[in-house]
Write an enzyme that holds these catalytic residues in place. Sequence first.
Site, PDB file in Angstrom:
ATOM      1  N   ASP A   1       0.826  -1.208   0.000  1.00  0.00           N
ATOM      2  CA  ASP A   1       0.000   0.000   0.000  1.00  0.00           C
ATOM      3  C   ASP A   1       0.864   1.264   0.000  1.00  0.00           C
ATOM      4  OD1 ASP A   1      -2.335   1.354  -0.062  1.00  0.00           O
ATOM      5  OD2 ASP A   1      -2.818   1.094   2.055  1.00  0.00           O
TER       6      ASP A   1
ATOM      7  N   ASN B   1     -10.710  -3.314  -5.611  1.00  0.00           N
ATOM      8  CA  ASN B   1      -9.967  -2.316  -6.397  1.00  0.00           C
ATOM      9  C   ASN B   1     -10.626  -1.968  -7.733  1.00  0.00           C
ATOM     10  OD1 ASN B   1      -6.709  -3.380  -5.181  1.00  0.00           O
ATOM     11  ND2 ASN B   1      -7.904  -1.610  -4.562  1.00  0.00           N
TER      12      ASN B   1
HETATM   13  C1  IPE Z   1      -1.073   0.253  -4.108  1.00  0.00           C
HETATM   14  O1  IPE Z   1      -1.210   1.412  -3.384  1.00  0.00           O
HETATM   15  C2  IPE Z   1      -2.168  -0.764  -3.902  1.00  0.00           C
HETATM   16  C3  IPE Z   1      -2.774  -1.269  -5.159  1.00  0.00           C
HETATM   17  C4  IPE Z   1      -4.067  -1.518  -5.239  1.00  0.00           C
HETATM   18  C5  IPE Z   1      -1.964  -1.543  -6.343  1.00  0.00           C
HETATM   19  P1  IPE Z   1      -2.456   2.383  -3.448  1.00  0.00           P
HETATM   20  O2  IPE Z   1      -2.858   2.600  -4.852  1.00  0.00           O
HETATM   21  O3  IPE Z   1      -3.527   1.884  -2.536  1.00  0.00           O
HETATM   22  O4  IPE Z   1      -1.825   3.726  -2.855  1.00  0.00           O
HETATM   23  P2  IPE Z   1      -2.523   4.804  -1.923  1.00  0.00           P
HETATM   24  O5  IPE Z   1      -3.178   4.077  -0.783  1.00  0.00           O
HETATM   25  O6  IPE Z   1      -3.501   5.550  -2.753  1.00  0.00           O
HETATM   26  O7  IPE Z   1      -1.379   5.656  -1.461  1.00  0.00           O
HETATM   27 MG    MG Z   2      -4.174   2.251  -0.651  1.00  0.00          MG
END
Ligand code: IPE
Ligand code: MG
Length: 224
Positions: free
Chosen positions: A2, A50
């Site tokens: 993350d 996601n």
């Molecule tokens: C990567 O980080 C996680 C994935 C789904 C690839 P994020 O995209 O959640 O990053 P933040 O939380 O917005 O900083």
């Molecule tokens: Mg995130």
Amino acid sequence: MDGNGRWAQARGKPRLFGHQAGGRRVREIVESCPQLGVKYLTVFAFSTENWKRTQAEVTGLMTLFKRYITKEANALRDNGVRVRFIGDRIRLETKLVEMMDNLEKLTEHNDLVHLTIAINYGGRDEVARATKRLAREVKAGRLDPEEVDAETLAKYLDTYVLPDPDLVIRTSGEARISNFLLWQSAYAEYEFVDTLWPDFTKDIFAEILRNYAKRERRFGAVAG
Ligand code: IPE
Ligand code: MG
């Protein structure tokens, strides 16, 4: 993994720039595993939630996954890494699924490090899919409901060949599980670190593992 978005934002760049940087970290961390004594590593690349992100970000991530497979396949094979994917493949594009299958096949004889990549993975979704398959077995008369226990259900999970995680690390300062390996993490140790994933180096990884080694794990029993 993350914190890619915030990492990019802090540099005035688009979120995908952060995902690219995050992708490069995966290589460093995987390569550090043999030396650090890590045999099984599971990375959470894309959750069942996601899909709620913008179409541009979702497409961008899927492109990155394909690029990662293309770029890393031979190195993974040559470095003794066995790759597996967990998650529901049904919603992924055919081309990507094909590449995932091929990479699994290409590395199936490796045993130095077992890298599992979770794509379109959600712990609840996984348990629901496992239950559905188990129910089908019952309906077909191949499984006696009275014989179903936790061990039975575990055999239907995406992770059936993998050991339960000893340690779950979440980066970027968030202290939540977000649907990651819910069932399997029943007795896992957790480590929450403020580092954003693109800044997560093998030294930070090593430090976390050193701290983990000091923990006393009792699995519900009393210290002996
Ligand atoms: C990567 O980080 C996680 C994935 C789904 C690839 P994020 O995209 O959640 O990053 P933040 O939380 O917005 O900083
Ligand atoms: Mg995130």
